[in-house]
Design a protein around this motif. Sequence first.
Motif, PDB file in Angstrom:
ATOM      1  N   PRO A 139    -105.344 -50.625  65.329  1.00  0.00           N
ATOM      2  CA  PRO A 139    -105.200 -49.197  65.635  1.00  0.00           C
ATOM      3  C   PRO A 139    -105.843 -48.836  66.971  1.00  0.00           C
ATOM      4  O   PRO A 139    -106.908 -49.340  67.319  1.00  0.00           O
ATOM      5  CB  PRO A 139    -105.922 -48.515  64.468  1.00  0.00           C
ATOM      6  CG  PRO A 139    -106.902 -49.526  63.980  1.00  0.00           C
ATOM      7  CD  PRO A 139    -106.263 -50.858  64.201  1.00  0.00           C
ATOM      8  N   VAL A 140    -105.174 -47.956  67.710  1.00  0.00           N
ATOM      9  CA  VAL A 140    -105.789 -47.415  68.918  1.00  0.00           C
ATOM     10  C   VAL A 140    -106.652 -46.211  68.548  1.00  0.00           C
ATOM     11  O   VAL A 140    -107.647 -45.916  69.201  1.00  0.00           O
ATOM     12  CB  VAL A 140    -104.718 -47.054  69.966  1.00  0.00           C
ATOM     13  CG1 VAL A 140    -103.801 -45.947  69.481  1.00  0.00           C
ATOM     14  CG2 VAL A 140    -105.358 -46.670  71.289  1.00  0.00           C
ATOM     15  N   LEU A 141    -106.272 -45.513  67.451  1.00  0.00           N
ATOM     16  CA  LEU A 141    -107.083 -44.410  66.912  1.00  0.00           C
ATOM     17  C   LEU A 141    -107.381 -44.700  65.456  1.00  0.00           C
ATOM     18  O   LEU A 141    -106.468 -44.953  64.673  1.00  0.00           O
ATOM     19  CB  LEU A 141    -106.327 -43.074  67.031  1.00  0.00           C
ATOM     20  CG  LEU A 141    -106.992 -41.864  66.362  1.00  0.00           C
ATOM     21  CD1 LEU A 141    -108.321 -41.524  67.042  1.00  0.00           C
ATOM     22  CD2 LEU A 141    -106.064 -40.647  66.381  1.00  0.00           C
ATOM     23  N   ASP A 142    -108.658 -44.674  65.099  1.00  0.00           N
ATOM     24  CA  ASP A 142    -109.063 -44.933  63.721  1.00  0.00           C
ATOM     25  C   ASP A 142    -110.086 -43.878  63.305  1.00  0.00           C
ATOM     26  O   ASP A 142    -111.130 -43.739  63.954  1.00  0.00           O
ATOM     27  CB  ASP A 142    -109.674 -46.332  63.598  1.00  0.00           C
ATOM     28  CG  ASP A 142    -109.949 -46.704  62.150  1.00  0.00           C
ATOM     29  OD1 ASP A 142    -108.994 -46.869  61.378  1.00  0.00           O
ATOM     30  OD2 ASP A 142    -111.143 -46.806  61.782  1.00  0.00           O
ATOM     31  N   MET A 196    -107.404 -39.465  75.553  1.00  0.00           N
ATOM     32  CA  MET A 196    -106.718 -38.717  74.506  1.00  0.00           C
ATOM     33  C   MET A 196    -106.403 -37.326  75.039  1.00  0.00           C
ATOM     34  O   MET A 196    -107.202 -36.722  75.753  1.00  0.00           O
ATOM     35  CB  MET A 196    -107.564 -38.662  73.229  1.00  0.00           C
ATOM     36  CG  MET A 196    -108.918 -38.018  73.394  1.00  0.00           C
ATOM     37  SD  MET A 196    -110.017 -38.265  71.979  1.00  0.00           S
ATOM     38  CE  MET A 196    -109.053 -37.581  70.661  1.00  0.00           C
ATOM     39  N   ALA A 197    -105.218 -36.838  74.733  1.00  0.00           N
ATOM     40  CA  ALA A 197    -104.771 -35.537  75.230  1.00  0.00           C
ATOM     41  C   ALA A 197    -104.055 -34.797  74.116  1.00  0.00           C
ATOM     42  O   ALA A 197    -103.660 -35.391  73.111  1.00  0.00           O
ATOM     43  CB  ALA A 197    -103.868 -35.710  76.437  1.00  0.00           C
ATOM     44  N   PRO A 212    -102.864 -40.996  78.872  1.00  0.00           N
ATOM     45  CA  PRO A 212    -103.714 -41.179  77.684  1.00  0.00           C
ATOM     46  C   PRO A 212    -103.157 -42.229  76.741  1.00  0.00           C
ATOM     47  O   PRO A 212    -101.950 -42.512  76.733  1.00  0.00           O
ATOM     48  CB  PRO A 212    -103.687 -39.795  77.033  1.00  0.00           C
ATOM     49  CG  PRO A 212    -102.366 -39.221  77.426  1.00  0.00           C
ATOM     50  CD  PRO A 212    -102.140 -39.714  78.829  1.00  0.00           C
ATOM     51  N   GLU A 213    -104.047 -42.809  75.940  1.00  0.00           N
ATOM     52  CA  GLU A 213    -103.632 -43.769  74.919  1.00  0.00           C
ATOM     53  C   GLU A 213    -103.208 -43.070  73.636  1.00  0.00           C
ATOM     54  O   GLU A 213    -102.406 -43.600  72.868  1.00  0.00           O
ATOM     55  CB  GLU A 213    -104.779 -44.734  74.625  1.00  0.00           C
ATOM     56  CG  GLU A 213    -105.184 -45.585  75.817  1.00  0.00           C
ATOM     57  CD  GLU A 213    -106.523 -46.248  75.605  1.00  0.00           C
ATOM     58  OE1 GLU A 213    -106.561 -47.275  74.910  1.00  0.00           O
ATOM     59  OE2 GLU A 213    -107.527 -45.743  76.128  1.00  0.00           O
ATOM     60  N   VAL A 214    -103.777 -41.880  73.387  1.00  0.00           N
ATOM     61  CA  VAL A 214    -103.487 -41.118  72.179  1.00  0.00           C
ATOM     62  C   VAL A 214    -103.035 -39.716  72.576  1.00  0.00           C
ATOM     63  O   VAL A 214    -103.695 -39.044  73.379  1.00  0.00           O
ATOM     64  CB  VAL A 214    -104.727 -41.016  71.263  1.00  0.00           C
ATOM     65  CG1 VAL A 214    -104.412 -40.161  70.034  1.00  0.00           C
ATOM     66  CG2 VAL A 214    -105.201 -42.402  70.848  1.00  0.00           C
ATOM     67  N   LEU A 220     -93.893 -45.583  77.204  1.00  0.00           N
ATOM     68  CA  LEU A 220     -95.309 -45.640  77.589  1.00  0.00           C
ATOM     69  C   LEU A 220     -96.210 -46.255  76.523  1.00  0.00           C
ATOM     70  O   LEU A 220     -97.379 -46.540  76.787  1.00  0.00           O
ATOM     71  CB  LEU A 220     -95.817 -44.224  77.918  1.00  0.00           C
ATOM     72  CG  LEU A 220     -95.026 -43.464  79.002  1.00  0.00           C
ATOM     73  CD1 LEU A 220     -95.566 -42.055  79.157  1.00  0.00           C
ATOM     74  CD2 LEU A 220     -95.070 -44.209  80.329  1.00  0.00           C
ATOM     75  N   GLY A 221     -95.693 -46.449  75.302  1.00  0.00           N
ATOM     76  CA  GLY A 221     -96.496 -47.060  74.248  1.00  0.00           C
ATOM     77  C   GLY A 221     -97.631 -46.203  73.738  1.00  0.00           C
ATOM     78  O   GLY A 221     -98.653 -46.721  73.271  1.00  0.00           O
ATOM     79  N   ILE A 222     -97.487 -44.888  73.801  1.00  0.00           N
ATOM     80  CA  ILE A 222     -98.555 -43.978  73.374  1.00  0.00           C
ATOM     81  C   ILE A 222     -98.605 -43.911  71.850  1.00  0.00           C
ATOM     82  O   ILE A 222     -97.578 -43.964  71.174  1.00  0.00           O
ATOM     83  CB  ILE A 222     -98.305 -42.561  73.937  1.00  0.00           C
ATOM     84  CG1 ILE A 222     -98.188 -42.596  75.459  1.00  0.00           C
ATOM     85  CG2 ILE A 222     -99.395 -41.591  73.515  1.00  0.00           C
ATOM     86  CD1 ILE A 222     -97.700 -41.295  76.046  1.00  0.00           C
TER      87      ILE A 222
END
Length: 329
Positions: free
Chosen positions: A6-9, A95-96, A176-178, A207-209
């Motif tokens: 996960p990029v966000l957990d 993150m945005a 941003p990644e997220v 972009l793979g976001i």
Amino acid sequence: MSTPSPVLDVRNLSVDIAASGGVVHAVRNVSFSVARGETLCIVGESGCGKSITSLALMDLLPAAAKRRADSISIAGRDLTRASKREFNALRGQRMAMIFQEPMTALNPSLTVGVQMCESYQHHRKASMAQARERAVHLLGRVGIASAEQRLGQYPHQLSGGLRQRVMIAMALMCEPEVLIADEPTTALDVTIQAQILRLLIELQRDLGIAIVLVTHDLGIVAQIAHHVAVMYAGQVVETGNCEQIFNQPRHPYTRGLLRCIPVPGRTAPGGHLGIIPGTVPALTGALQGCMFRDRCDHALPICSAAPPVRSDTDGHDWRCILDKTGRAA
């Protein structure tokens, strides 16, 4: 095949809000994760805690609200341990957020160009010329013609659809990644809604976001979600992939939501849709047991105690006394 990391957990996120009638437990022990290139939709009735959850992730809660969590990690970086200064450096860059209503999220006294360039200059230490070049590129990327001219316009000079596209472009300025999207199509007509959703899908593919999309519209969920978290009264009551939630809903609340929407080929024209009787309980004071029990056809005395969290081997989880066969166990 290995599961992508996960990029966000998020682990056990809770938000309490001080109010005149007591402390409101708006979000309670919410956990989820999102991998790069995936979309998690958080769905539920108005007031269930969806938007508060998204604001908590960005640390944009009102002063009366207190956030706590075991961890909120982006690519392994725990944001709960970050200082205010460190969080400010991450917000907008890694993150945005796309806010629910762009007319109120955008500053009416500043041009689109000033608002788009500000964060890029701050985070990337770029010149105004570099920031404007990036802004023009992204406005074109989200389908806005005459991008150079749009930079000199004010929000009130743009239509609702254009303002929402500006918000998306602004969120992407620092790559941003997220991306957190709080009901990004609520104020738009159906045609523009479809365009915005298609745009988000294309941007994610290119972009793979990782996207966390907050909505109450199950039609949107069906179009864009990889995974779904169903919230009720501040808690996540069911999680699974899109197919599991729509075709094998386990929690009575999820099944109730699905009965409330028409199904092409199954719902007769002019026929009655399902309803969920009753109202959402107050979230003040000591909260015990299943919060849905007063509205549930399957409620038993045991529901006054905390319901178990059940899991299938395929990652489908739900918080209920009912097992996957629909029997109390």
